[in-house]
Design an enzyme around this catalytic site. Structure first.
Site, short mmCIF file in Angstrom:
data_model
loop_
_atom_site.label_atom_id
_atom_site.label_comp_id
_atom_site.label_asym_id
_atom_site.label_seq_id
_atom_site.Cartn_x
_atom_site.Cartn_y
_atom_site.Cartn_z
CD GLU A 176 -3.08 -0.99 2.18
OE1 GLU A 176 -2.84 -0.38 3.24
OE2 GLU A 176 -4.18 -1.52 1.96
CD GLU A 379 -3.75 -6.07 2.50
OE1 GLU A 379 -4.59 -5.40 3.15
OE2 GLU A 379 -2.53 -5.87 2.54
C1 BG6 Z 1 -4.41 -2.92 4.78
C2 BG6 Z 1 -3.07 -3.33 5.25
O1 BG6 Z 1 -4.49 -1.54 4.89
O2 BG6 Z 1 -5.53 -3.27 5.49
C3 BG6 Z 1 -3.06 -4.45 6.28
O3 BG6 Z 1 -2.20 -3.67 4.18
C4 BG6 Z 1 -4.22 -4.24 7.22
O4 BG6 Z 1 -1.82 -4.47 6.90
C5 BG6 Z 1 -5.52 -4.32 6.42
O5 BG6 Z 1 -4.25 -5.14 8.27
C6 BG6 Z 1 -6.78 -4.21 7.24
O6 BG6 Z 1 -6.75 -3.09 8.05
P1 BG6 Z 1 -6.97 -3.23 9.61
O7 BG6 Z 1 -6.74 -1.88 10.15
O8 BG6 Z 1 -8.37 -3.70 9.78
O9 BG6 Z 1 -5.99 -4.22 10.06
#
Ligand code: BG6
Length: 480
Positions: A176, A379
């Site tokens: 990201e 993701e």
């Molecule tokens: C993304 C990141 O922004 O979202 C992860 O690459 C992160 O590292 C994921 O865990 C989900 O966000 P969060 O804050 O719910 O963990």
């Protein structure tokens, strides 16, 4: 015939600092993530300059993958994974970042992990830097605010490409990267912050923007150099960018809202995507710099490097969409990295993130249309509270619904003509949240017995979604 291509890379994703634990084991150094305390939805994570005894730092134990990797990879294999996205902790390889030689025990750990993946025919997909760097680089050099850090990163990346030449083919240079754009100064760029501060509160001055964009420029150069070197070491390497997919809708058809949404998409997505895929800053960058009084230190050699080090594929994360308006009176929507106002057509998670599968189809078409290179969703997922029933089951139907909706929209995007090559939902085995530092915000197909009071024995239990996802993979996305 299935809609998803035959060799589609089904899998899941994790990151070292949220998952591995063993933060000071076998020569590992202190990373920027190791100094972040736990938080909640309401209370931000804060930073301490040094590790304080008796203070809870979620990354220190994570989900203890370090001692569970065999069991975990076996579980991924049971679901039928074709790929597993994980990150390497820079501090396991170069504990301080500027060390002369890599730490052999760190190299051995990832070799074992990659070999374990191959035992089951799982292709590792490796993020070289996921929201962490050696804290020494922050303290002694000012993190990515210093051009010298490019050399340290390149040495680190080169070490990985050489060491794992025969084990890893898919790479991502930075997680990201666009989070460094506006509000990820410490987390993404390792820029120094004050003791006790909450490093990502989203409130930016022009000076912060200057510092972030300068650090980001150095990351771009480092990423491009890594792409070049990675290709020289192994011409089969597929090296991608990784962007936080930011879908911005206008709240109304008022042209001011429409322009605002366009600008948000440009700044949040294309600023980084264009540099990494097209090899140059986009047309709108200069005006943005001028309006924020940004002056970048950028050489003509940098421009050449950016041109030569463009990525092979475009990867991104997608959780939710944002809705923006030029009307300042509208209330702000929550969500750690989201912005804007509530969208009346969407539901929101307990952590205030909108749930919008169609936004994924929109984004896939948008970026594929812009760049025309293979795309991967690395993701996606629903952070939610899970309950383990008395019989040991975890019935996470809400997660199945969320993922099902998104896979359906990926199918539509493929039918639209998008060259989508893989899907790795986030936190496939429960891990610590990056935004809040909580264990309570779970994403996994596998439950990990660990809570925010540091209780639990780290035992693993497949959830209902585990068996569902197994069928999805088995049927190549046909049985949802
Ligand atoms: C993304 C990141 O922004 O979202 C992860 O690459 C992160 O590292 C994921 O865990 C989900 O966000 P969060 O804050 O719910 O963990």
């Amino acid at each position: 015939m299935t809609v998803f291509p035959k060799n589609f890379l089904w899998g899941g994703a994790t990151a070292a600092n949220q998952y591995e634990g063993a933060w000071d084991v076998d020569g590992k150094g202190v990373s920027t993530a190791d100094l972040l305390k736990g938080g909640t939805y309401e209370t931000a994570r804060t930073f301490t300059k040094e590790v304080q005894p008796d203070t809870y730092y979620p990354s220190h134990q994570g989900s203890d993958f370090y001692h569970h990797y065999k069991e975990d990879i076996k579980l991924l294999a049971e679901m039928g994974y074709k790929t597993y996205r994980l990150s390497v902790a820079w501090t396991r390889i170069f504990p301080n970042g500027d060390d002369a030689k890599p730490n052999q025990k760190g190299l051995d750990f990832y070799r074992n992990v990659f070999e374990e993946c191959h035992k089951y025919g799982i292709e590792p997909l490796v993020t070289i830097s996921h929201y962490e760097m050696p804290y020494h680089l922050t303290e002694a050099y000012g993190g990515w605010g210093n051009r010298k850090v490019i050399d340290f990163y390149v040495k680190y990346a080169q070490t990985l490409f050489t060491e794992y030449k025969d084990l890893v083919k898919y790479w991502l240079t930075f997680n990201e990267i666009n989070i460094g754009m506006l509000f990820g100064g410490y987390m993404s760029l390792g820029l120094p912050v004050k003791d006790g501060a909450a490093p990502f509160n989203g409130k930016m001055t022009d000076e912060d923007i200057q510092n972030n964009l300068q650090g980001l420029h150095y990351q771009f150069v480092a990423s491009a150099l890594a792409v070049k070197i990675g290709h020289q070491i192994n011409s089969d390497n597929m090296i991608g960018c990784m962007i936080a997919g930011n879908v911005n809708y206008p709240l109304t058809s008022n042209p001011d809202d429409v322009l605002k949404a366009q600008l948000a998409n440009e700044i949040n997505n294309y600023y980084c995507g264009d540099v990494q895929v097209r090899g140059a800053y986009p047309h709108f960058a200069q005006r943005f710099w001028d309006e924020h009084h940004v002056k970048l230190e950028m050489t003509s050699e940098d421009a050449e490097i950016l041109k030569e080090g463009t990525v092979d594929y475009y990867s991104f994360s997608y959780y939710s969409s944002n809705t923006v308006t030029a009307n300042p009176e509208k209330a702000e929507a929550a969500g750690n990295f989201s912005m804007g106002v509530k969208n009346p057509y969407l539901d929101y998670s307990e952590w205030g993130w909108s749930m919008d599968p169609k936004g994924l189809r929109w984004y896939l078409n948008d970026v594929y249309g812009r760049y025309g290179i293979p795309v991967m969703v690395v993701e996606n997922g629903l952070g939610a509270r899970d309950t383990m029933e008395a019989d040991g089951s975890v019935n996470d139907d809400y997660r199945i619904d969320y993922l099902k909706g998104h896979i359906e929209q990926m199918k539509e995007a493929i039918k639209d003509g998008v060259d989508l090559i893989g899907y790795t939902p986030w936190g496939c085995i429960d891990l610590v949240s990056a935004g809040t530092g909580q264990m309570a915000k779970r994403y996994g197909f596998v439950y990990v017995d660990r809570d925010d009071d540091e209780q639990g024995d780290f035992s693993r239990t497949p959830k209902k979604s585990f068996y569902w996802y197994k069928k999805v993979i088995e049927s190549n996305g046909e049985k949802l």
